[in-house]
Enzyme design. Structure first.
Site, short mmCIF file in Angstrom:
data_model
loop_
_atom_site.label_atom_id
_atom_site.label_comp_id
_atom_site.label_asym_id
_atom_site.label_seq_id
_atom_site.Cartn_x
_atom_site.Cartn_y
_atom_site.Cartn_z
N ALA A 154 -6.42 10.58 -27.60
CA ALA A 154 -6.60 10.74 -26.16
C ALA A 154 -5.58 11.96 -25.84
O ALA A 154 -5.84 12.90 -25.02
CB ALA A 154 -6.10 9.52 -25.31
N TYR A 155 -4.51 11.93 -26.28
CA TYR A 155 -3.51 13.10 -26.22
C TYR A 155 -4.02 14.49 -26.49
O TYR A 155 -4.12 15.42 -25.70
CB TYR A 155 -2.09 12.77 -26.54
N SER A 156 -4.65 14.22 -27.89
CA SER A 156 -5.18 15.65 -28.29
C SER A 156 -6.22 15.88 -27.61
O SER A 156 -6.27 17.09 -27.39
CB SER A 156 -5.35 15.48 -29.82
N SER A 158 -6.96 15.79 -24.55
CA SER A 158 -6.44 16.30 -23.11
C SER A 158 -5.86 17.64 -23.48
O SER A 158 -5.92 18.61 -22.59
CB SER A 158 -5.69 15.36 -22.40
N LYS A 159 -4.99 17.88 -24.49
CA LYS A 159 -4.44 19.10 -24.72
C LYS A 159 -5.58 20.08 -25.24
O LYS A 159 -5.38 21.44 -24.73
CB LYS A 159 -3.30 18.86 -25.56
#
Length: 237
Positions: A154-156, A158-159
């Site tokens: 999820a973090y990757s 979004s980035k």
């Protein structure tokens, strides 16, 4: 004093966090004037570094809300004398969660806090930056946005979204004198990261001041030919 940022007015989202404060101090030391925008309450005068005693502090701003972003960036420009020269989008968050054991709501959260905040702040600042004729936007992406690791889906994602936002907005603005670039840090040396990874070799991580130096270059006139770039700032990771 470095005249390349001297006198520039800069709004910094996520301004009350470790990287936000490091960036603000670096820019102020070189003659810039800054407005710090944060979701939490604005720190009192004694809680800020002495160098930032004259900084504009706007707390309680939810940048996921487009109207809140519009009001905050308008206020920041007015408080700094009329128009912003630059916007630095540092606001964001991290969650570690595997796909198998996680929830889709985490993906929504990461896109809200990492992509939508940068989108709303950038859109809100555009009238001022275009009016300047040489405005600057610098987004904080992440090296993980290029390749996801375990628990970082999820973090990757979004980035990666921040990187695509940077590229798309750079294309929109390249004939209006406004540049848009992204910095992709590895692991930033912050108190939170040290607490989360106590056995790591902190000396290998990138320092906030090192990222701030790249930000200062990107908002300077020296970087007028750089737009749509994704610049890795890795330390020794």
């Amino acid at each position: 004093m470095d005249n390349s940022v001297n006198g520039k007015t800069v709004a910094i989202t996520g301004g009350f966090g470790s990287l936000g404060l490091a960036t603000a101090q670096f820019l102020v030391a070189r003659g810039a004037r800054v407005a710090l925008i944060g979701r939490g309450a604005a720190p009192g005068g004694d809680a800020l570094p002495t160098a930032l005693k004259d900084a504009v502090c706007l707390g309680g701003v939810d940048l996921v809300d487009a109207e809140a972003a519009r009001k905050a960036l308008a206020h920041a420009g007015e408080a700094l004398g009329g128009l912003l020269d630059a916007l630095v989008n540092i606001a964001g968050a991290f969650r570690w969660e595997t796909i198998a054991d996680g929830d889709a709501s985490t993906w929504d959260l990461m896109f809200d806090l990492n992509v939508k905040t940068a989108l709303n702040a950038s859109k809100a600042a555009l009238p001022q930056l275009v009016a300047r004729g040489a405005g600057r936007i610098v987004n904080i992406g992440a090296g993980a946005g290029q390749k996801a690791g375990l628990g970082m889906g999820a973090y990757s994602a979004s980035k990666a979204g921040v990187a695509r936002l940077t590229e798309a907005l750079a294309e929109e603005l390249k004939d209006k004198g406004v540049t848009v670039n992204a910095i992709l840090p590895s692991i930033i040396d912050t108190p939170q990261n040290r607490a989360d990874m106590p056995d790591a070799d902190f000396t290998r991580w990138v320092q906030g001041e090192e990222i701030a130096a790249v930000i200062a270059f990107l908002i300077s006139s020296d970087a007028r030919a750089v737009t749509g770039a994704a610049i890795a700032v890795n330390g020794r990771v």
